[in-house]
Scaffold this motif. Structure first.
Motif, short mmCIF file in Angstrom:
data_model
loop_
_atom_site.label_atom_id
_atom_site.label_comp_id
_atom_site.label_asym_id
_atom_site.label_seq_id
_atom_site.Cartn_x
_atom_site.Cartn_y
_atom_site.Cartn_z
N ASP B 132 0.84 -1.21 0.00
CA ASP B 132 0.00 0.00 0.00
C ASP B 132 0.87 1.25 0.00
OD1 ASP B 132 -2.27 -1.49 0.00
OD2 ASP B 132 -2.90 -1.01 2.06
N LEU B 133 1.90 1.25 0.85
CA LEU B 133 2.80 2.41 0.92
C LEU B 133 3.52 2.62 -0.42
CD1 LEU B 133 4.15 1.87 4.52
CD2 LEU B 133 3.11 4.00 3.71
N VAL B 134 3.96 1.50 -1.01
CA VAL B 134 4.68 1.59 -2.29
C VAL B 134 3.74 2.16 -3.37
CG1 VAL B 134 5.79 0.25 -4.11
CG2 VAL B 134 6.35 -0.21 -1.72
N ALA B 135 2.49 1.70 -3.38
CA ALA B 135 1.52 2.22 -4.37
C ALA B 135 1.32 3.72 -4.18
CB ALA B 135 0.19 1.48 -4.24
N LEU B 136 1.25 4.14 -2.92
CA LEU B 136 1.11 5.59 -2.64
C LEU B 136 2.32 6.36 -3.18
CD1 LEU B 136 -0.42 5.40 0.94
CD2 LEU B 136 -1.45 6.65 -1.00
N THR B 137 3.53 5.78 -3.02
CA THR B 137 4.72 6.48 -3.53
C THR B 137 4.71 6.54 -5.06
OG1 THR B 137 6.24 4.57 -3.72
CG2 THR B 137 6.14 5.69 -1.57
N ALA B 138 4.14 5.49 -5.69
CA ALA B 138 4.04 5.50 -7.16
C ALA B 138 3.16 6.66 -7.61
CB ALA B 138 3.50 4.17 -7.67
N TYR B 139 2.02 6.79 -6.95
CA TYR B 139 1.08 7.86 -7.30
C TYR B 139 1.68 9.24 -7.03
CZ TYR B 139 -2.67 11.22 -6.34
OH TYR B 139 -3.43 12.36 -6.29
N ILE B 140 2.23 9.42 -5.84
CA ILE B 140 2.71 10.75 -5.45
C ILE B 140 3.96 11.14 -6.24
CG2 ILE B 140 3.65 12.10 -3.53
CD1 ILE B 140 1.70 10.25 -1.76
N GLY B 208 20.22 7.77 -10.13
CA GLY B 208 19.58 6.98 -9.10
C GLY B 208 18.31 7.63 -8.59
N TRP B 209 18.46 8.84 -8.09
CA TRP B 209 17.37 9.46 -7.35
C TRP B 209 16.12 9.72 -8.18
CZ3 TRP B 209 15.88 9.71 -2.60
CH2 TRP B 209 14.84 10.56 -2.26
N THR B 210 16.29 10.18 -9.43
CA THR B 210 15.12 10.65 -10.20
C THR B 210 14.32 9.51 -10.82
OG1 THR B 210 16.38 10.89 -12.25
CG2 THR B 210 16.29 12.82 -10.78
N THR B 211 14.79 8.25 -10.71
CA THR B 211 14.10 7.16 -11.40
C THR B 211 13.46 6.15 -10.44
OG1 THR B 211 16.20 5.99 -11.60
CG2 THR B 211 15.50 7.33 -13.48
N TRP B 212 13.53 6.41 -9.15
CA TRP B 212 12.80 5.61 -8.16
C TRP B 212 11.69 6.45 -7.56
CZ3 TRP B 212 13.88 0.53 -7.64
CH2 TRP B 212 15.13 0.09 -8.10
N PRO B 213 10.55 5.88 -7.21
CA PRO B 213 10.15 4.46 -7.25
C PRO B 213 10.13 3.94 -8.68
CG PRO B 213 8.57 5.80 -6.00
CD PRO B 213 9.47 6.73 -6.69
#
Lengths: 216, 271
Positions: B132-140, B208-213
């Motif tokens: 759930d947290l990972v999905a939220l990070t994908a959206y945000i 690294g930083w700009t392509t995660w999540p």
């Protein structure tokens, strides 16, 4: 492994060193004053937890690790002197094979070189440790998936010659990589108990045996 | 998950590069083959599915208080999602802490929804709560796609997080003597065939930083930055980092500040 790990400075000594030596350490430290030893130690303590077979004891550094964790300082003039000391002390830790035989079976050496398993929190305690060699080195050129953190070892024996001196030097490098380069990126496979003596002999054969594909 | 990449395609991509005679040629073609494969995937990044479920989680009333996260302040004001990820981590006055996206989400779940977030911290990755947290990070993070990274190190606590993250980056420990810098401290290095960004420099930090999540093709999983950091430490033979701890936020601060000015391309897609 536990035996060699015990050589690592006990936690209390570290904490004491961190706290009492803080002003002096900071005077030469390249870390910002907000990354002082006390704040850093607190962050480590709250930031890690035990998992699987791995405990937070692993955060304790030995002298070599502590020295190499501040590259600006390690690469300074004062650092060069300390680096020479680290190399000398590291060389003194090397235990050469009791039977005087350096070369094992290169075929098994290839297996150990391929394996990246062991000692993570998802590995079981009985998992045999790999050498992780191909992660960083080209070795047998048939393996195209190799890393480049370390130098290519293709033709290692051909180039170095399979002399007793080469065998002793290569053994020392695998047993304790810091013996000729204080802050080498390479693990200390013998010193830290990662690989067994036989595994190291087999890797030696992979590198030095004239019949090994490395030298074909 | 209808979006899984057919394994036949992977096999085809890998086999097509394995039939050349010359080793150097094989190596180049292997890298090219993987690159082409990544390009092909960009047309339809399965991460979009995670963005959609993340948006649903954001808008859906939940927790003991049965309210949504829509009033959550991610740093640009309550409820403002667009561009927020590009400016994280940052100092938050209400918690008096520097927080990354995931630690901030825990704060909002706790304060707005009344959720016991300790369970979310403890949960393993790839289980329901963490997903759930990972999905939220994908959206945000998706709502910052195209924005420039703009992370402040002006507040004393932001500056401290950066300095502590930098020190952590070089900290060697464990049976293998690894630090983050062992793999991510030099230009042009690889583990096996995987390129390693040099995070101590702007170019590497932004890679690294700009392509995660990112959606990981090899595992069919969506990974957040916290998950990425967790697995780095696992492979370093370190103990496990505590989810959303100050330590993980400090490392993110070091990476994000080094990437300042670069363009966010999230959610990403990886091998």
């Amino acid at each position: 492994m536990t035996q060699t790990i015990r050589k690592i400075v006990p936690a209390a000594a570290i904490a004491a060193a961190l706290l009492s030596a803080a002003p002096a350490a900071n005077a030469q430290s390249s870390w910002g004053k907000q990354a002082d030893d006390k704040s850093f130690a607190a962050m480590l303590q709250s930031g890690f937890q035990n998992a699987g077979t791995v405990t937070t004891d692993r955060l304790k550094q030995d002298e070599t690790q502590a020295f190499c964790s501040n590259p600006a300082k390690a690469n300074s003039k004062a650092g060069a002197k300390k680096a020479a000391e680290v190399e000398k002390a590291s060389l003194a830790t090397v235990k050469y094979p009791a039977d005087g035989k350096f070369l094992g079976d290169w075929k098994n050496g290839e297996k150990v070189a391929q394996s990246g398993r062991g000692l993570t929190w998802t590995d079981s305690a009985t998992q045999a440790n790999g050498g992780n060699c191909y992660n960083c080195h080209q070795i047998d050129t048939k393996e195209i998936s190799y890393g480049t953190i370390g130098p290519s070892l293709h033709n290692y024996g051909k180039l170095k010659g399979n002399t007793e001196q080469t065998q002793r030097e290569t053994w020392a490098k695998i047993f304790n990589s810091k013996s000729n380069n204080a802050c080498s990126n390479m693990p200390r496979f013998g010193h830290m108990g990662i690989l067994k003596e036989q595994d190291m002999k087999d890797i030696m054969a992979l590198l030095l045996d004239p019949n090994s594909p490395v030298n074909k | 998950m209808g979006a899984r990449i057919p394994s036949a395609l992977v096999v085809a991509a890998l086999c097509s590069v394995a039939s050349f005679g010359v080793v150097a040629q094989e190596k180049d073609d292997a890298a090219k083959g993987i690159e082409a494969y990544r390009e092909a995937l960009k047309d339809g990044n399965p991460a979009e599915l995670f963005e959609m479920s993340g948006e649903e989680l954001w808008r859906k009333p939940a927790g003991p208080k049965n309210v949504s996260l829509e009033k959550c302040d991610l740093g640009l004001g309550a409820g403002k999602v667009e561009g927020a990820y590009a400016q994280l981590p940052r100092y938050f006055k209400d918690t008096n802490k520097v927080q990354d996206l995931e630690s901030r989400l825990l704060t909002c779940m706790s304060t707005l929804q009344g959720v016991d977030t300790a369970e979310y911290v403890k949960a393993r990755f790839n289980t329901a709560k963490k997903n759930d947290l990972v999905a939220l990070t994908a959206y945000i993070s998706g709502a910052s796609n195209g924005k420039k990274v703009k992370v402040s190190t002006k507040h004393p606590m932001e500056k401290q997080a950066f300095e502590l993250g930098k020190r952590m980056f070089f900290y060697q420990a464990g049976p293998h003597d690894f630090s983050c810098a062992t793999c991510h401290g030099e230009d042009g290095r690889r583990i096996r065939l995987q390129d390693l960004p040099n995070i101590t420099k702007h170019e590497g930090a932004l890679a690294g930083w700009t392509t995660w999540p990112a959606y990981r093709v090899s595992s069919g999983q969506m990974w957040s930055m916290q998950w990425r950091i967790n697995d780095c430490f696992r492979q370093q033979r370190f103990p496990e980092p505590v989810y959303a701890s100050d330590l993980t936020v400090a490392l993110s601060m070091f990476m994000a500040a080094n990437a300042n000015g670069a363009t966010i391309q999230t959610p990403g897609i990886k091998r």
